[in-house]
Design a protein around this motif. Structure first.
Motif, PDB file in Angstrom:
ATOM      1  N   ARG A  14      16.841   9.471 -24.761  1.00  0.00           N
ATOM      2  CA  ARG A  14      17.304   8.627 -26.072  1.00  0.00           C
ATOM      3  C   ARG A  14      17.446   9.907 -27.005  1.00  0.00           C
ATOM      4  O   ARG A  14      18.499   9.924 -27.803  1.00  0.00           O
ATOM      5  N   PHE A 171      11.912   1.373 -25.247  1.00  0.00           N
ATOM      6  CA  PHE A 171      13.208   1.831 -24.626  1.00  0.00           C
ATOM      7  C   PHE A 171      14.104   0.763 -23.767  1.00  0.00           C
ATOM      8  O   PHE A 171      14.957   1.158 -23.256  1.00  0.00           O
ATOM      9  N   TRP A 178      21.014   4.557 -20.281  1.00  0.00           N
ATOM     10  CA  TRP A 178      20.828   5.486 -20.059  1.00  0.00           C
ATOM     11  C   TRP A 178      20.723   6.222 -18.575  1.00  0.00           C
ATOM     12  O   TRP A 178      20.979   7.022 -18.181  1.00  0.00           O
TER      13      TRP A 178
END
Length: 210
Positions: A14, A171, A178
């Protein structure tokens, strides 16, 4: 892999990329749906090349339907499996018009009833367009989840379910992007770029490469 390692892995991902996005180009949920259908067994780069010409001409269920089969094929013939994809897209457009008021539905069950839309495609749309915590496990995510030890599993569905359970909640909405980007550019299939990896010290892959 323990909880604190996963927390640190996603914290770093992140920090490196606070707002990850799909590499497919789109300006509406419908465009995203079409791009994802086209992306099966094709690269995002290849799909974007085709949709840059298609979407300015037709980017609604009605306008794509108006192209007809041959018309649609002329825009997407550079993409693998374009014949079956064209047929599926036209059928999907018809269903969207007749059953959903030309809108893309935001429920998995309705999405998966659309021709050319499987679980993975539905997950991409639910996550990217509707910001629902869904995990579209492609070859990149499957590889990264297993290789790193984040969420090992023998099948795509097993990995999907484990990721949804094991990725820390904060997340979850962006984890899909990601992991895809990490698998596409760093944790590549043949020889992972371990020396350039920001989570190398947390990864449980043993035969590290430079």
């Amino acid at each position: 892999m323990n909880k604190s390692k996963r927390q640190e892995i996603f914290t770093r991902l992140r920090e490196q990329n606070p707002h990850p996005e799909t590499e497919l180009e789109y300006t509406s949920t419908f465009e995203l749906l079409i791009a994802v259908i086209l992306s099966a067994q094709a690269t995002d780069v290849g799909v974007n090349k085709a949709t840059r010409k298609l979407f300015p001409v037709a980017n609604t269920p009605e306008t794509i339907l108006a192209l007809g089969l041959d018309g649609l094929k002329s825009y997407i013939r550079t993409i693998g499996l374009f014949n079956s994809k064209a047929e599926n897209i036209l059928k999907t457009c018809q269903i969207l018009i007749e059953e959903h008021g030309s809108q893309v539905p935001d429920q998995r069950e309705a999405l998966e009833k659309l021709p050319g839309v499987g679980r993975k495609t539905a997950n991409v749309v639910l996550n990217t367009a509707f910001r629902q915590p869904a995990m579209a496990v492609d070859t990149h995510i499957f590889r990264v989840a297993n290789r790193t030890g984040i969420a090992p599993g023998k099948t795509v569905l097993e990995v999907e379910k484990r990721l949804l359970r094991l990725v820390p909640k904060e997340f979850l909405l962006d984890a899909h992007h990601w992991l895809i980007l990490h698998g596409r550019y760093v944790c590549v299939a043949r020889k992972p770029k371990c020396g350039a990896c920001l989570i190398e010290d947390l990864c449980e892959y043993r035969p590290k490469s430079e």
